[in-house]
Design an enzyme around this catalytic site. Structure first.
Site, PDB file in Angstrom:
ATOM      1  N   ASP A 141      -4.815 -69.610 -49.698  1.00 18.18           N
ATOM      2  CA  ASP A 141      -6.319 -70.672 -49.581  1.00 18.18           C
ATOM      3  C   ASP A 141      -6.174 -71.633 -49.938  1.00 18.18           C
ATOM      4  O   ASP A 141      -6.219 -71.141 -51.464  1.00 18.18           O
ATOM      5  CB  ASP A 141      -7.382 -69.204 -49.788  1.00 18.18           C
ATOM      6  CG  ASP A 141      -7.972 -69.849 -48.816  1.00 18.18           C
ATOM      7  OD1 ASP A 141      -8.955 -69.667 -48.069  1.00 18.18           O
ATOM      8  OD2 ASP A 141      -9.436 -70.363 -49.787  1.00 18.18           O
ATOM      9  N   ILE A 142      -6.819 -72.242 -49.184  1.00 16.29           N
ATOM     10  CA  ILE A 142      -6.238 -73.729 -50.206  1.00 16.29           C
ATOM     11  C   ILE A 142      -8.080 -73.668 -51.233  1.00 16.29           C
ATOM     12  O   ILE A 142      -9.656 -73.175 -50.723  1.00 16.29           O
ATOM     13  CB  ILE A 142      -7.030 -74.688 -49.581  1.00 16.29           C
ATOM     14  CG1 ILE A 142      -5.937 -75.110 -48.350  1.00 16.29           C
ATOM     15  CG2 ILE A 142      -6.977 -76.991 -50.635  1.00 16.29           C
ATOM     16  CD1 ILE A 142      -5.868 -76.482 -48.041  1.00 16.29           C
ATOM     17  N   GLU A 184      -9.932 -73.178 -43.944  1.00 18.24           N
ATOM     18  CA  GLU A 184      -8.748 -73.174 -44.500  1.00 18.24           C
ATOM     19  C   GLU A 184      -7.748 -72.286 -45.423  1.00 18.24           C
ATOM     20  O   GLU A 184      -6.966 -72.026 -46.431  1.00 18.24           O
ATOM     21  CB  GLU A 184      -9.800 -73.850 -46.298  1.00 18.24           C
ATOM     22  CG  GLU A 184     -10.037 -72.713 -47.423  1.00 18.24           C
ATOM     23  CD  GLU A 184     -11.780 -72.653 -46.782  1.00 18.24           C
ATOM     24  OE1 GLU A 184     -12.482 -72.253 -47.441  1.00 18.24           O
ATOM     25  OE2 GLU A 184     -11.894 -73.340 -45.677  1.00 18.24           O
TER      26      GLU A 184
END
Length: 372
Positions: A232-233, A275
């Site tokens: 996950d960003i 994301e």
């Protein structure tokens, strides 16, 4: 006596002509058989790569051609994308993708085939690797009255293709090929649209779940573990808020490109949602998975990313992973439950990474299924 000799000579000549006619009939029968075989193989091709491979290899061999080249119109690189991994437009390739229709219009000004001795221009353009071609047939590939390509058959035999003979059968084959090319492109494009995330060109969530099912079955057969990873960003909402959604999209594409670039050949990379990316690493132990995850985390944190206007954006990611271990046979009593447990465990590991400050990697064991 002379009359008897005359009759004998006449019979000999008739027998000779009959033998020739039988040989021609046999040759035509074989040619017709090969023609129908080629038609069936073209129509049974399920991918464009399979169709192209058949033409450039088996078709050329079966029809004893000195040279065969295929040209396809591809202004938007759709064909090139579908033929990823297939050598095109190289110095040795017999497949050429054309950006414009101009060269095809010059070859077929009236949309009919050319047959006979090739000009120097035709030799150079259509048979660049076999300049000794003495006769040829150039077949226009037409779909909806539009030129989409050319199939070029060449021979060292000057008499094989003559302008005084009719080649309706090969024109019919060209029409079949035109239709098959369009069908393969349409079919594969639809498949890609249903399985690929349009923004990042990675696999989508649906495709990832299918990969996960196949990997569980493969793991059971091969007795090798695999890693399920979630990435996950970090603080992605703030990237959108500060730099705009177009810059956020650009960051997503760049991260996806990096993940695809760093993956191993058999690894699957998917955009799981927003994301968040999901990765499957076949034949991968926990230690190897942790090492690869840490390499990805470090690479992303050290890579410069840029927004829509060229602005520099600092990006980090959090990663969680779990392992499917084939040492536990009770895993496989319920594949759907196992899929759910693997994704849930990787998600829990990802949550730990975020809870512990982000920009780090954690592992969460996947619970074994309870035997019925």
């Amino acid at each position: 006596m002379s009359r008897a000799i005359s009759l004998e000579e006449e019979n000999k000549e008739l027998r000779r002509m009959l033998t020739i006619m039988r040989q021609k009939a046999y040759h035509n029968d074989q040619l017709l058989h090969s023609f129908f075989e080629a038609k069936l193989k073209l129509m049974s091709s399920t991918t464009l790569a399979e169709l192209v491979s058949y033409l450039l290899n088996d078709f050329r061999r079966d029809f004893k051609l000195s040279s065969l080249t295929l040209m396809l119109l591809d202004p938007e690189d759709i064909v090139r994308d579908l033929l990823q991994g297939y050598e095109v437009n190289s110095t040795e390739s017999e497949l050429h993708l054309l950006k414009s229709q101009g060269p095809l219009n010059e070859l077929f000004p009236d949309l009919t085939y050319f047959c006979g001795e090739p000009s120097e221009t035709i030799r150079t353009f259509c048979f660049p690797h076999t300049v000794t071609i003495q006769s040829c047939v150039l077949l226009p590939l037409i779909q909806d009255n539009c030129l989409i390509g050319s199939l070029n058959l060449g021979s060292h035999d000057q008499l094989r293709y003559s302008q005084f003979l009719s080649y309706d059968y090969v024109m019919y084959l060209a029409s079949v090929l035109s239709t098959c090319v369009e069908i393969c492109i349409s079919r594969e494009t639809l498949v890609r649209l249903s399985s690929i995330d349009s923004l990042t060109t990675t696999a989508n969530r649906r495709s990832f779940n299918e990969h996960l099912s196949r990997e569980i079955n493969r793991c059971q057969r091969s007795n090798e573990p695999f890693v399920c990873m979630m990435l996950d960003i970090d603080h992605f909402k703030s990237i959108n808020d500060r730099f705009g959604h177009l810059s956020g999209d650009q960051v997503l594409r760049a991260v996806a490109h990096l993940l695809k670039e760093k993956r191993r050949i058999l690894d699957c990379v998917a955009r799981y949602g927003g994301e968040e990316f999901a990765l499957l690493l076949p034949s991968c132990s926990l230690d190897t998975g942790l090492r690869l995850a840490e390499e990805l985390r470090r690479t992303i944190s050290e890579t410069p990313f840029y927004g829509q206007e060229g602005e520099s954006i600092q990006v980090t990611c959090s990663i969680g992973l779990t392992v499917c271990d084939p040492k536990h046979p009770q895993y496989y009593r319920d594949v759907e439950k196992l899929k759910s447990n693997l994704i849930s465990s990787a998600d829990q590991a990802l949550y730990r990474s975020k809870h512990n400050g982000r920009n780090c990697v954690h592992h969460q064991p996947c619970p074994m299924l309870i035997s019925p």
